[in-house]
Design a protein around this motif. Structure first.
Motif, mmCIF file in Angstrom:
data_model
loop_
_atom_site.group_PDB
_atom_site.id
_atom_site.type_symbol
_atom_site.label_atom_id
_atom_site.label_comp_id
_atom_site.label_asym_id
_atom_site.label_seq_id
_atom_site.Cartn_x
_atom_site.Cartn_y
_atom_site.Cartn_z
ATOM 1 N N LYS A 68 0.804 -1.223 0.000
ATOM 2 C CA LYS A 68 0.000 0.000 0.000
ATOM 3 C C LYS A 68 0.836 1.272 0.000
ATOM 4 O O LYS A 68 0.478 2.270 -0.633
ATOM 5 N N SER A 69 1.963 1.264 0.690
ATOM 6 C CA SER A 69 2.771 2.474 0.792
ATOM 7 C C SER A 69 3.781 2.615 -0.350
ATOM 8 O O SER A 69 4.519 3.599 -0.414
ATOM 9 N N PHE A 70 3.800 1.666 -1.278
ATOM 10 C CA PHE A 70 4.771 1.689 -2.368
ATOM 11 C C PHE A 70 4.351 2.686 -3.448
ATOM 12 O O PHE A 70 3.183 2.749 -3.822
ATOM 13 N N GLU A 71 5.300 3.456 -3.941
ATOM 14 C CA GLU A 71 5.034 4.303 -5.091
ATOM 15 C C GLU A 71 4.943 3.454 -6.356
ATOM 16 O O GLU A 71 4.107 3.696 -7.221
ATOM 17 N N LYS A 72 5.808 2.466 -6.440
ATOM 18 C CA LYS A 72 5.812 1.569 -7.591
ATOM 19 C C LYS A 72 4.661 0.579 -7.478
ATOM 20 O O LYS A 72 4.473 -0.045 -6.453
ATOM 21 N N ARG A 73 3.865 0.474 -8.521
ATOM 22 C CA ARG A 73 2.742 -0.456 -8.537
ATOM 23 C C ARG A 73 3.057 -1.607 -9.491
ATOM 24 O O ARG A 73 2.962 -1.450 -10.714
ATOM 25 N N PRO A 74 3.455 -2.754 -8.962
ATOM 26 C CA PRO A 74 3.740 -3.885 -9.847
ATOM 27 C C PRO A 74 2.467 -4.440 -10.462
ATOM 28 O O PRO A 74 1.367 -4.235 -9.958
ATOM 29 N N GLN A 75 2.621 -5.145 -11.570
ATOM 30 C CA GLN A 75 1.513 -5.930 -12.105
ATOM 31 C C GLN A 75 1.268 -7.114 -11.167
ATOM 32 O O GLN A 75 2.217 -7.796 -10.760
ATOM 33 N N ILE A 76 0.015 -7.355 -10.838
ATOM 34 C CA ILE A 76 -0.333 -8.467 -9.962
ATOM 35 C C ILE A 76 -1.349 -9.354 -10.679
ATOM 36 O O ILE A 76 -2.329 -8.855 -11.228
ATOM 37 N N ILE A 77 -1.085 -10.645 -10.668
ATOM 38 C CA ILE A 77 -2.045 -11.623 -11.165
ATOM 39 C C ILE A 77 -2.594 -12.381 -9.960
ATOM 40 O O ILE A 77 -1.842 -13.045 -9.234
ATOM 41 N N PHE A 78 -3.899 -12.252 -9.738
ATOM 42 C CA PHE A 78 -4.572 -13.001 -8.670
ATOM 43 C C PHE A 78 -5.233 -14.224 -9.290
ATOM 44 O O PHE A 78 -6.048 -14.105 -10.202
ATOM 45 N N PHE A 79 -4.870 -15.388 -8.779
ATOM 46 C CA PHE A 79 -5.437 -16.635 -9.288
ATOM 47 C C PHE A 79 -6.792 -16.860 -8.643
ATOM 48 O O PHE A 79 -6.899 -17.363 -7.528
ATOM 49 N N HIS A 135 -2.525 -2.420 -10.001
ATOM 50 C CA HIS A 135 -2.640 -3.014 -11.332
ATOM 51 C C HIS A 135 -2.818 -4.528 -11.158
ATOM 52 O O HIS A 135 -1.871 -5.290 -11.315
ATOM 53 N N ILE A 136 -4.042 -4.926 -10.836
ATOM 54 C CA ILE A 136 -4.324 -6.336 -10.544
ATOM 55 C C ILE A 136 -5.268 -6.888 -11.596
ATOM 56 O O ILE A 136 -6.288 -6.267 -11.913
ATOM 57 N N ARG A 137 -4.925 -8.043 -12.110
ATOM 58 C CA ARG A 137 -5.843 -8.779 -12.971
ATOM 59 C C ARG A 137 -6.194 -10.099 -12.277
ATOM 60 O O ARG A 137 -5.326 -10.782 -11.742
ATOM 61 N N CYS A 138 -7.479 -10.438 -12.315
ATOM 62 C CA CYS A 138 -7.973 -11.680 -11.729
ATOM 63 C C CYS A 138 -8.200 -12.673 -12.859
ATOM 64 O O CYS A 138 -8.965 -12.391 -13.785
ATOM 65 N N ILE A 139 -7.532 -13.813 -12.792
ATOM 66 C CA ILE A 139 -7.733 -14.828 -13.815
ATOM 67 C C ILE A 139 -8.582 -15.950 -13.229
ATOM 68 O O ILE A 139 -8.271 -16.505 -12.193
ATOM 69 N N ARG A 140 -9.690 -16.226 -13.895
ATOM 70 C CA ARG A 140 -10.602 -17.291 -13.463
ATOM 71 C C ARG A 140 -10.165 -18.585 -14.138
ATOM 72 O O ARG A 140 -10.540 -18.881 -15.270
ATOM 73 N N VAL A 141 -9.343 -19.328 -13.417
ATOM 74 C CA VAL A 141 -8.779 -20.561 -13.944
ATOM 75 C C VAL A 141 -9.819 -21.675 -13.832
ATOM 76 O O VAL A 141 -10.415 -21.875 -12.774
ATOM 77 N N PHE A 142 -10.015 -22.401 -14.926
ATOM 78 C CA PHE A 142 -10.951 -23.518 -14.913
ATOM 79 C C PHE A 142 -10.204 -24.781 -14.462
ATOM 80 O O PHE A 142 -9.363 -24.690 -13.569
ATOM 81 N N TYR A 187 -0.705 -7.628 -21.903
ATOM 82 C CA TYR A 187 -1.940 -6.976 -22.348
ATOM 83 C C TYR A 187 -2.138 -5.646 -21.627
ATOM 84 O O TYR A 187 -1.960 -5.554 -20.412
ATOM 85 N N ASP A 188 -2.518 -4.609 -22.369
ATOM 86 C CA ASP A 188 -2.721 -3.297 -21.752
ATOM 87 C C ASP A 188 -4.170 -2.821 -21.867
ATOM 88 O O ASP A 188 -4.460 -1.637 -21.729
ATOM 89 N N GLY A 189 -5.102 -3.742 -22.114
ATOM 90 C CA GLY A 189 -6.509 -3.382 -22.228
ATOM 91 C C GLY A 189 -7.164 -3.145 -20.880
ATOM 92 O O GLY A 189 -6.541 -3.329 -19.827
ATOM 93 N N PRO A 190 -8.425 -2.754 -20.873
ATOM 94 C CA PRO A 190 -9.095 -2.347 -19.632
ATOM 95 C C PRO A 190 -9.635 -3.497 -18.788
ATOM 96 O O PRO A 190 -9.927 -3.306 -17.606
ATOM 97 N N LYS A 250 -8.277 -13.164 -27.968
ATOM 98 C CA LYS A 250 -7.910 -11.848 -28.504
ATOM 99 C C LYS A 250 -6.471 -11.495 -28.135
ATOM 100 O O LYS A 250 -5.780 -10.794 -28.879
ATOM 101 N N LEU A 251 -6.031 -12.016 -26.983
ATOM 102 C CA LEU A 251 -4.661 -11.773 -26.538
ATOM 103 C C LEU A 251 -3.655 -12.649 -27.276
ATOM 104 O O LEU A 251 -2.445 -12.472 -27.128
ATOM 105 N N GLY A 252 -4.158 -13.618 -28.063
ATOM 106 C CA GLY A 252 -3.279 -14.487 -28.841
ATOM 107 C C GLY A 252 -3.188 -15.909 -28.336
ATOM 108 O O GLY A 252 -2.354 -16.693 -28.821
ATOM 109 N N TYR A 253 -4.057 -16.285 -27.391
ATOM 110 C CA TYR A 253 -3.963 -17.631 -26.811
ATOM 111 C C TYR A 253 -4.370 -18.714 -27.806
ATOM 112 O O TYR A 253 -5.375 -18.590 -28.504
#
Length: 307
Positions: free
Chosen positions: A107-118, A165-172, A225-228, A283-286
């Motif tokens: 929370k206190s970091f200036e740098k925001r890493p990309q985060i993937i939440f499984f 910058h968090i993306r949630c991936i719904r893994v099947f 990927y840099d989409g919304p 769309k991302l190329g998978y």
């Protein structure tokens, strides 16, 4: 070289992610065990920390301050629906509290890493229609699915309020070498012990299976990927019945399909049918690289090596 933190690096997906990304990233691994439990190859430079993530945001903050990660793959947590029904508080601790502590540590970091939440397809429960899209209604059927959904809500909140910058991936239904639980491991153990494969349900239940090697390739595409969109289905978009999978498996074991049977009992928390809409992932190329039959064959070879 960019830096990646993998939480739950001793776990099934965590180990495969470490092996896949270590050529491109400097890897730091976090897990509960005192030592890394995977295979270390010559030249392996991964830094490893033992960390109880559900309790130690201050320790994680110290680690992150030293590492300054560009990417965090949050693989830590439980993936056992049945265990979540028996002990929901333990599942809450592993799947939600660990995520919350990680987000607090940054929370206190200036740098925001990309985060993937499984996250998991478990958030959908029994979809009203197939294929299920990321925008469709969520209706978890188990504490596991509920806690993953709560984790997604937490990620959305931190993205919106704190600029994460968090993306949630719904893994099947992920499978592959190294998985010592869930359906494929259960089938192997039953056949070795009894010469038969008796499973829960009717066999007509369906899942959308994806090999772990395709999971890590999908993650690579998502990181680029840099989409919304911040919620992405990760699957193959293919509906396969449990009966079909079990009969393929029997063939790879050298057995006839008649060794497969079903007891008709439905386990609490188990959905009936799954097939993902993977339009966004495509769309991302998978593209799928591992066919189910080939993946099962490789799994059987691996399981035999464990004896």
């Amino acid at each position: 070289m960019k830096k990646m933190v993998i939480t739950g690096v001793n776990g099934f997906i965590g180990r495969h992610a470490k092996e896949y990304f270590e050529k491109e990233y400097e890897i730091t691994g976090l897990d509960l065990a005192a030592n890394y439990c995977g295979d270390r190859q010559p030249g392996d430079t991964m830094t490893y920390y033992q960390c109880n993530m559900s309790q130690e945001s201050a320790e994680m903050a110290t680690i992150f301050t030293g590492v300054q990660p560009d990417v965090i793959l949050h693989c830590a947590g439980s993936a056992n629906v049945g265990a979540s029904v028996v002990n929901p508080m333990a599942d809450l601790d592993g799947n939600l509290h660990s995520l919350y502590q990680l987000l607090l540590a940054l929370k206190s970091f200036e740098k925001r890493p990309q985060i993937i939440f499984f996250s998991s397809a478990g958030v959908y429960g029994n979809p009203k229609r197939l294929p299920v899209r990321e925008t469709d209604e969520t209706a978890p059927m188990s504490p596991y699915g509920l806690h993953k959904h709560m984790g997604e809500e937490l990620c959305e909140y931190y993205n919106r309020i704190y600029g994460y910058h968090i993306r949630c991936i719904r893994v099947f239904s992920v499978y592959g070498n190294g998985l010592r639980k869930q359906l494929l491991w259960d089938i192997y153990q039953k056949y070795q012990n009894t010469g038969r494969i008796e499973l829960f349900g009717t066999g007509e239940e369906t899942r959308d299976f994806i090999h772990v090697s395709d999971i890590v390739r999908a993650i690579e595409l998502i990181l680029a990927y840099d989409g919304p969109e911040n919620v992405i289905n990760v699957a193959n978009g293919e509906e396969v019945s449990i009966r079909e999978l079990a009969e393929i498996y029997a063939g790879k074991l050298g057995a006839d399909a008649d060794v497969v049977s079903f007891n008709g009992m439905v386990k609490e928390g188990d959905p009936r049918n799954w097939r993902a809409d993977i339009s966004l992932l495509k769309k991302l190329g998978y593209e799928k690289h591992m066919a189910l039959s080939d993946g099962i064959e490789a799994y059987v070879e691996w399981a035999r090596e464990q004896e």
